[in-house]
Scaffold this motif. Sequence first.
Motif, PDB file in Angstrom:
ATOM      1  N   ARG A 147     121.870  48.891 -12.589  1.00 34.18           N
ATOM      2  CA  ARG A 147     121.338  50.248 -12.514  1.00 34.18           C
ATOM      3  C   ARG A 147     120.773  50.622 -13.892  1.00 34.18           C
ATOM      4  O   ARG A 147     121.296  50.213 -14.923  1.00 34.18           O
ATOM      5  CB  ARG A 147     122.419  51.226 -12.070  1.00 34.18           C
ATOM      6  CG  ARG A 147     123.566  51.339 -13.034  1.00 34.18           C
ATOM      7  CD  ARG A 147     124.725  52.123 -12.447  1.00 34.18           C
ATOM      8  NE  ARG A 147     124.346  53.511 -12.196  1.00 34.18           N
ATOM      9  CZ  ARG A 147     125.106  54.364 -11.503  1.00 34.18           C
ATOM     10  NH1 ARG A 147     126.249  53.951 -10.983  1.00 34.18           N
ATOM     11  NH2 ARG A 147     124.720  55.592 -11.321  1.00 34.18           N
ATOM     12  N   VAL A 150     122.197  54.589 -16.305  1.00 36.39           N
ATOM     13  CA  VAL A 150     123.393  54.739 -17.139  1.00 36.39           C
ATOM     14  C   VAL A 150     123.286  53.750 -18.304  1.00 36.39           C
ATOM     15  O   VAL A 150     122.905  52.592 -18.102  1.00 36.39           O
ATOM     16  CB  VAL A 150     124.683  54.476 -16.325  1.00 36.39           C
ATOM     17  CG1 VAL A 150     125.913  54.570 -17.217  1.00 36.39           C
ATOM     18  CG2 VAL A 150     124.808  55.441 -15.154  1.00 36.39           C
ATOM     19  N   LEU A 155     128.353  51.400 -19.339  1.00 40.18           N
ATOM     20  CA  LEU A 155     128.751  50.413 -18.330  1.00 40.18           C
ATOM     21  C   LEU A 155     129.733  49.401 -18.926  1.00 40.18           C
ATOM     22  O   LEU A 155     130.696  48.986 -18.273  1.00 40.18           O
ATOM     23  CB  LEU A 155     127.519  49.699 -17.770  1.00 40.18           C
ATOM     24  CG  LEU A 155     126.528  50.589 -16.987  1.00 40.18           C
ATOM     25  CD1 LEU A 155     125.322  49.774 -16.529  1.00 40.18           C
ATOM     26  CD2 LEU A 155     127.195  51.257 -15.785  1.00 40.18           C
ATOM     27  N   TYR A 158     133.035  51.073 -19.166  1.00 39.15           N
ATOM     28  CA  TYR A 158     133.571  51.191 -17.795  1.00 39.15           C
ATOM     29  C   TYR A 158     134.255  49.893 -17.368  1.00 39.15           C
ATOM     30  O   TYR A 158     135.416  49.903 -16.928  1.00 39.15           O
ATOM     31  CB  TYR A 158     132.419  51.555 -16.854  1.00 39.15           C
ATOM     32  CG  TYR A 158     132.721  51.511 -15.379  1.00 39.15           C
ATOM     33  CD1 TYR A 158     133.641  52.384 -14.798  1.00 39.15           C
ATOM     34  CD2 TYR A 158     132.052  50.615 -14.551  1.00 39.15           C
ATOM     35  CE1 TYR A 158     133.891  52.350 -13.427  1.00 39.15           C
ATOM     36  CE2 TYR A 158     132.299  50.578 -13.182  1.00 39.15           C
ATOM     37  CZ  TYR A 158     133.214  51.440 -12.627  1.00 39.15           C
ATOM     38  OH  TYR A 158     133.465  51.411 -11.275  1.00 39.15           O
ATOM     39  N   LEU A 185     133.876  47.488  -5.170  1.00 34.00           N
ATOM     40  CA  LEU A 185     133.409  48.848  -5.464  1.00 34.00           C
ATOM     41  C   LEU A 185     132.928  48.955  -6.922  1.00 34.00           C
ATOM     42  O   LEU A 185     131.885  49.558  -7.204  1.00 34.00           O
ATOM     43  CB  LEU A 185     134.561  49.836  -5.189  1.00 34.00           C
ATOM     44  CG  LEU A 185     134.393  51.304  -5.549  1.00 34.00           C
ATOM     45  CD1 LEU A 185     133.188  51.908  -4.859  1.00 34.00           C
ATOM     46  CD2 LEU A 185     135.653  52.078  -5.160  1.00 34.00           C
ATOM     47  N   GLU A 188     129.606  47.094  -7.258  1.00 33.14           N
ATOM     48  CA  GLU A 188     128.534  47.874  -6.628  1.00 33.14           C
ATOM     49  C   GLU A 188     128.130  49.047  -7.518  1.00 33.14           C
ATOM     50  O   GLU A 188     126.955  49.401  -7.590  1.00 33.14           O
ATOM     51  CB  GLU A 188     129.031  48.384  -5.263  1.00 33.14           C
ATOM     52  CG  GLU A 188     127.989  49.123  -4.460  1.00 33.14           C
ATOM     53  CD  GLU A 188     128.604  50.304  -3.747  1.00 33.14           C
ATOM     54  OE1 GLU A 188     128.993  50.157  -2.590  1.00 33.14           O
ATOM     55  OE2 GLU A 188     128.694  51.402  -4.360  1.00 33.14           O
ATOM     56  N   SER A 189     129.094  49.633  -8.214  1.00 33.07           N
ATOM     57  CA  SER A 189     128.787  50.844  -8.972  1.00 33.07           C
ATOM     58  C   SER A 189     128.055  50.575 -10.291  1.00 33.07           C
ATOM     59  O   SER A 189     127.577  51.512 -10.925  1.00 33.07           O
ATOM     60  CB  SER A 189     130.064  51.660  -9.218  1.00 33.07           C
ATOM     61  OG  SER A 189     131.010  50.888  -9.895  1.00 33.07           O
ATOM     62  N   HIS A 193     120.881  50.299  -7.204  1.00 31.31           N
ATOM     63  CA  HIS A 193     120.904  50.653  -5.776  1.00 31.31           C
ATOM     64  C   HIS A 193     119.533  50.397  -5.181  1.00 31.31           C
ATOM     65  O   HIS A 193     118.552  50.972  -5.624  1.00 31.31           O
ATOM     66  CB  HIS A 193     121.266  52.127  -5.598  1.00 31.31           C
ATOM     67  CG  HIS A 193     122.662  52.424  -6.043  1.00 31.31           C
ATOM     68  ND1 HIS A 193     123.148  53.681  -6.208  1.00 31.31           N
ATOM     69  CD2 HIS A 193     123.678  51.596  -6.359  1.00 31.31           C
ATOM     70  CE1 HIS A 193     124.399  53.628  -6.617  1.00 31.31           C
ATOM     71  NE2 HIS A 193     124.743  52.372  -6.726  1.00 31.31           N
TER      72      HIS A 193
ATOM     73  N   ARG B 147     132.744  59.585  -0.130  1.00 27.42           N
ATOM     74  CA  ARG B 147     132.037  58.534   0.611  1.00 27.42           C
ATOM     75  C   ARG B 147     132.920  58.089   1.776  1.00 27.42           C
ATOM     76  O   ARG B 147     134.157  58.062   1.671  1.00 27.42           O
ATOM     77  CB  ARG B 147     131.697  57.372  -0.311  1.00 27.42           C
ATOM     78  CG  ARG B 147     132.898  56.650  -0.857  1.00 27.42           C
ATOM     79  CD  ARG B 147     132.512  55.669  -1.944  1.00 27.42           C
ATOM     80  NE  ARG B 147     131.682  54.596  -1.416  1.00 27.42           N
ATOM     81  CZ  ARG B 147     131.024  53.721  -2.181  1.00 27.42           C
ATOM     82  NH1 ARG B 147     131.117  53.802  -3.503  1.00 27.42           N
ATOM     83  NH2 ARG B 147     130.289  52.783  -1.652  1.00 27.42           N
ATOM     84  N   VAL B 182     132.039  57.467 -18.727  1.00 28.36           N
ATOM     85  CA  VAL B 182     132.661  56.506 -17.814  1.00 28.36           C
ATOM     86  C   VAL B 182     133.312  57.255 -16.645  1.00 28.36           C
ATOM     87  O   VAL B 182     133.176  56.861 -15.477  1.00 28.36           O
ATOM     88  CB  VAL B 182     133.703  55.631 -18.544  1.00 28.36           C
ATOM     89  CG1 VAL B 182     134.575  54.876 -17.554  1.00 28.36           C
ATOM     90  CG2 VAL B 182     132.998  54.654 -19.494  1.00 28.36           C
ATOM     91  N   LEU B 185     130.852  58.349 -14.128  1.00 28.66           N
ATOM     92  CA  LEU B 185     130.484  57.212 -13.280  1.00 28.66           C
ATOM     93  C   LEU B 185     131.554  56.951 -12.209  1.00 28.66           C
ATOM     94  O   LEU B 185     131.246  56.703 -11.040  1.00 28.66           O
ATOM     95  CB  LEU B 185     130.288  55.983 -14.177  1.00 28.66           C
ATOM     96  CG  LEU B 185     130.030  54.617 -13.546  1.00 28.66           C
ATOM     97  CD1 LEU B 185     128.812  54.651 -12.651  1.00 28.66           C
ATOM     98  CD2 LEU B 185     129.831  53.561 -14.642  1.00 28.66           C
ATOM     99  N   SER B 189     131.143  57.374  -8.150  1.00 25.31           N
ATOM    100  CA  SER B 189     131.289  56.204  -7.283  1.00 25.31           C
ATOM    101  C   SER B 189     132.277  56.418  -6.135  1.00 25.31           C
ATOM    102  O   SER B 189     132.353  55.590  -5.236  1.00 25.31           O
ATOM    103  CB  SER B 189     131.668  54.972  -8.105  1.00 25.31           C
ATOM    104  OG  SER B 189     132.880  55.192  -8.790  1.00 25.31           O
TER     105      SER B 189
END
Lengths: 196, 196
Positions: A147, A150, A155, A158, A185, A188-189, A193, B147, B182, B185, B189
């Motif tokens: 992505r 961000v 990231l 994270y 998950l 994917e995050s 996307h 979600r 973070v 994010l 998510s």
Amino acid sequence: MPRVSQDHLDARRRQILDGSRSCFARFGYEGATVRRLEEATGLSRGAIFHHFKDKESLFLALAEDDATRMADVVAEQGLVQVMRNLLDDPADGGDAPGVDWLGARLEVSRRLRTDEEFRARWAQRSEQLTAATRARLKWQRDAGNLRDDVDVDVLTAYLELVLEGLLSHLAMGLPAAHLGSVLDLVEESVRRHRGG
Amino acid sequence: MPRVSQDHLDARRRQILDGSRSCFARFGYEGATVRRLEEATGLSRGAIFHHFKDKESLFLALAEDDATRMADVVAEQGLVQVMRNLLDDPADGGDAPGVDWLGARLEVSRRLRTDEEFRARWAQRSEQLTAATRARLKWQRDAGNLRDDVDVDVLTAYLELVLEGLLSHLAMGLPAAHLGSVLDLVEESVRRHRGG
């Protein structure tokens, strides 16, 4: 000094690191007495402290060694895959860090919290994993897989935070039931996307 | 027994828990000697062990007390908000768990790893936070905010894993620079994605 001697020194160093890793993991830093380190490595205290100045230096060398191995795997496969490997078989040897590594890592965490001097010495050595993770993510972004809304540093932070959580979770022996799906998950995050 | 006496007992119990929390956080479980517990609580060993059978029971009561306080905040504000509170001011008292709590929590982690018997005793007490998180997420899903393509149990495990990582990170005194982003994010998510 003849070449064979250097090989011998390297092998001894490896023997000490591998043996002491399980000892620190099992008994903790304070509990890993010199006698226990002798038993775990199969070497005398004289031999051990010929290679490492003291217990603190041995422990730091071990943590640094683990960080290097982990950074190598991250560079090749990415941090999420490293976490999947941990889930698949935390006791596995090979490239993936095993349970001994988990224990040693938790000891690092505990000493960072309680020991200012250790914190200063460790800070210089703990940048490798972050650097490897960031480099890998930049490469993924250039390839269009990441992505782009961000910052790569966010990231990176994270993924490292999720890794910290996973290490703590596994080291505590908590159930791993949902963790595979959790990592899906997480992966994917950080991905781009596609579609609407 | 007159009412005033029960109030007195409760206040003493609270005084012991609050004092010993900082003592366990600072010195670790083994390092929190009876003498240090006396100093930290301002009470004699006789008074302390009138309220708690032994050091192990005191430590478990403390961990349980912390888990209850945290579950209350989760029920009201959600786990992501709890994590934001930790970031804003980890040393803050009030409702949010502070640094002493972090230290005690890391001690729980360490003992879970090294002490089988402790693990069994703790397992019975550690379900509160999970239950509160799951209940809150179910409520959010019913309200259409969550979600719906990922199981609530997986989302619960995800948030708990991030919390574990955050606790470990903060307790180690590592830089918190990117952690606010973070958590953005992380929050995004688990939310329902609106639009295309």
